[in-house]
Design a protein around this motif. Structure first.
Motif, short mmCIF file in Angstrom:
data_model
loop_
_atom_site.label_atom_id
_atom_site.label_comp_id
_atom_site.label_asym_id
_atom_site.label_seq_id
_atom_site.Cartn_x
_atom_site.Cartn_y
_atom_site.Cartn_z
N CYS A 1 44.19 1.68 -11.76
CA CYS A 1 43.05 2.16 -10.98
C CYS A 1 43.53 2.59 -9.60
N ILE A 2 43.13 3.79 -9.17
CA ILE A 2 43.59 4.30 -7.88
C ILE A 2 42.87 3.65 -6.71
N TYR A 3 41.87 2.82 -6.97
CA TYR A 3 41.11 2.17 -5.90
C TYR A 3 41.47 0.69 -5.73
N CYS A 4 41.57 -0.04 -6.84
CA CYS A 4 41.88 -1.48 -6.73
C CYS A 4 43.29 -1.82 -7.18
N GLY A 5 43.96 -0.89 -7.87
CA GLY A 5 45.34 -1.11 -8.28
C GLY A 5 45.51 -1.89 -9.57
N LEU A 6 44.41 -2.36 -10.18
CA LEU A 6 44.52 -3.10 -11.43
C LEU A 6 44.81 -2.17 -12.60
N ALA A 7 45.50 -2.70 -13.60
CA ALA A 7 45.92 -1.90 -14.75
C ALA A 7 45.57 -2.62 -16.04
N PRO A 8 45.49 -1.90 -17.18
CA PRO A 8 45.29 -2.55 -18.47
C PRO A 8 46.43 -3.53 -18.73
N PRO A 9 46.19 -4.64 -19.41
CA PRO A 9 44.96 -4.99 -20.14
C PRO A 9 43.91 -5.71 -19.29
N HIS A 10 44.15 -5.85 -18.00
CA HIS A 10 43.21 -6.58 -17.14
C HIS A 10 41.91 -5.80 -16.92
N VAL A 11 42.00 -4.48 -16.95
CA VAL A 11 40.81 -3.64 -16.77
C VAL A 11 40.87 -2.47 -17.75
N GLU A 12 39.72 -1.89 -18.00
CA GLU A 12 39.65 -0.66 -18.79
C GLU A 12 39.52 0.51 -17.83
N LEU A 13 40.34 1.53 -18.04
CA LEU A 13 40.34 2.69 -17.16
C LEU A 13 39.46 3.80 -17.71
N THR A 14 38.81 4.51 -16.81
CA THR A 14 37.93 5.61 -17.19
C THR A 14 38.28 6.85 -16.37
N ASP A 15 37.83 8.01 -16.85
CA ASP A 15 38.13 9.26 -16.15
C ASP A 15 37.28 9.37 -14.89
N GLU A 16 37.81 10.09 -13.90
CA GLU A 16 37.17 10.18 -12.59
C GLU A 16 37.08 11.63 -12.13
N HIS A 17 35.86 12.09 -11.82
CA HIS A 17 35.69 13.39 -11.18
C HIS A 17 36.07 13.25 -9.70
N ILE A 18 37.01 14.06 -9.24
CA ILE A 18 37.44 13.97 -7.85
C ILE A 18 36.29 14.36 -6.93
N ILE A 19 35.70 15.53 -7.13
CA ILE A 19 34.40 15.88 -6.56
C ILE A 19 33.37 15.58 -7.62
N PRO A 20 32.28 14.88 -7.29
CA PRO A 20 31.34 14.44 -8.32
C PRO A 20 30.84 15.57 -9.22
N ASP A 21 30.66 15.24 -10.48
CA ASP A 21 30.13 16.20 -11.45
C ASP A 21 28.78 16.75 -11.00
N GLY A 22 27.97 15.89 -10.35
CA GLY A 22 26.65 16.32 -9.89
C GLY A 22 26.70 17.35 -8.79
N LEU A 23 27.86 17.53 -8.15
CA LEU A 23 28.05 18.57 -7.16
C LEU A 23 28.82 19.76 -7.71
N GLY A 24 29.10 19.72 -9.01
CA GLY A 24 29.82 20.83 -9.63
C GLY A 24 31.32 20.65 -9.65
#
Length: 292
Positions: A21-44
């Motif tokens: 995770c680019i925010y907390c630094g935790l990695a699998p198997p301790h956490v599940e990683l998900t995809d991240e929109h750099i600029i929010p999808d709601g802003l295009g």
């Protein structure tokens, strides 16, 4: 480094994946990683960072992105025709104050509604780049309206000539700062790797409704318009400071972000951290800085 979000929206551009995770630094198997929109999808935003955020951090970033998207940027993204890919777009409305004593009302806007965006701005340069100490970097913000020159006349035409149309920032100023900080940090991680710099903004991104961090971020007026929806830049800023034994030199990574750059809109600057090692030669220098 320069990223230009196309308009109309094109296919999603994918970067990564990462291994933590680019925010907390935790990695699998301790956490599940998900995809991240750099600029929010709601802003295009169409720049997708694969496996970049754990579910907990994704929930937190969504908690401050959503109020800003539906508050400060709701009108602008509606007029610009931006909507999230997977969600139904609601009718575009605006809150109107009437001079004749009638209660304020939400009016649905016509198709040709003028583009304008109301945001607070500062002098633009983050305090750290201007030589200010963190405790002295509190800036005075003023409200500014960005938009078409005849937006007032157009707005009164559909609202009624006796009306005053109010578009204020509905939300917390710190949440706007967190959205900017999150996008800037994620973009830098995508380009440099999460271990490519010593980050400054992680505690701010993870905080619960902090004040706007004027020491590390600034908002200023944009110049002209482009053919792209959004723009992101990554630069290296070098600051020279006088010391008792000579001149010291400090380098920082700076991300510039301009949302709705195909309309009159402000620009954001975020100092995201210090380089680790020598910055890649393809990253340009940040202009406009002089020794202090």
């Amino acid at each position: 480094m320069f990223y230009k979000a196309p308009w109309p929206r094109g296919p999603v551009e994918k970067i990564g994946p990462t291994d933590k995770c680019i925010y907390c630094g935790l990695a699998p198997p301790h956490v599940e990683l998900t995809d991240e929109h750099i600029i929010p999808d709601g802003l295009g935003g169409d720049l997708l960072y694969l496996r970049a955020s754990c579910l907990r951090c994704a929930k937190h970033t969504n908690s401050f992105e959503t109020p800003v998207i539906n508050g400060a940027f709701q009108y602008a993204r509606g007029v610009a025709g931006v909507r999230a890919r997977k969600r139904k777009f609601k009718a575009l409305t605006a809150r109107v104050n009437f001079k004749d004593g009638r209660p304020e009302a939400e009016l649905e806007l016509p198709d040709a509604a003028p583009f304008f965006l109301t945001l607070p701005i500062s002098d633009g340069l983050p305090g750290i780049l201007a030589g200010a100490r963190a405790e002295d970097a509190q800036k005075l913000f003023r409200a500014a309206v960005f938009g078409e020159q005849d937006w007032v006349a157009k707005a009164r035409k559909w609202a009624g000539n006796d009306s005053q149309v109010r578009f204020g920032y509905r939300g917390h100023m710190g949440q706007l700062g967190q959205l900017v900080a999150k996008a800037a940090h994620a973009y830098a991680c995508a380009k440099l790797g999460s271990d490519g710099f010593a980050p400054f903004l992680l505690n701010y991104i993870r905080a619960d409704k902090p004040a706007f961090d004027a020491h590390l971020m600034g908002i200023h007026s944009g110049h002209g318009t482009t053919d792209h929806l959004h723009e992101l830049t990554l630069n290296v800023a070098t600051i020279f400071r006088p010391t008792a034994i000579g001149i010291s030199r400090e380098s920082f990574y700076v991300v510039g972000m301009r949302l709705f750059s195909n309309h009159p809109s402000p620009s954001f600057l975020a100092v995201i951290g210090r380089p680790i090692g020598i910055p890649p030669p393809e990253i340009p220098g940040f202009g406009g800085l002089r020794p202090i």
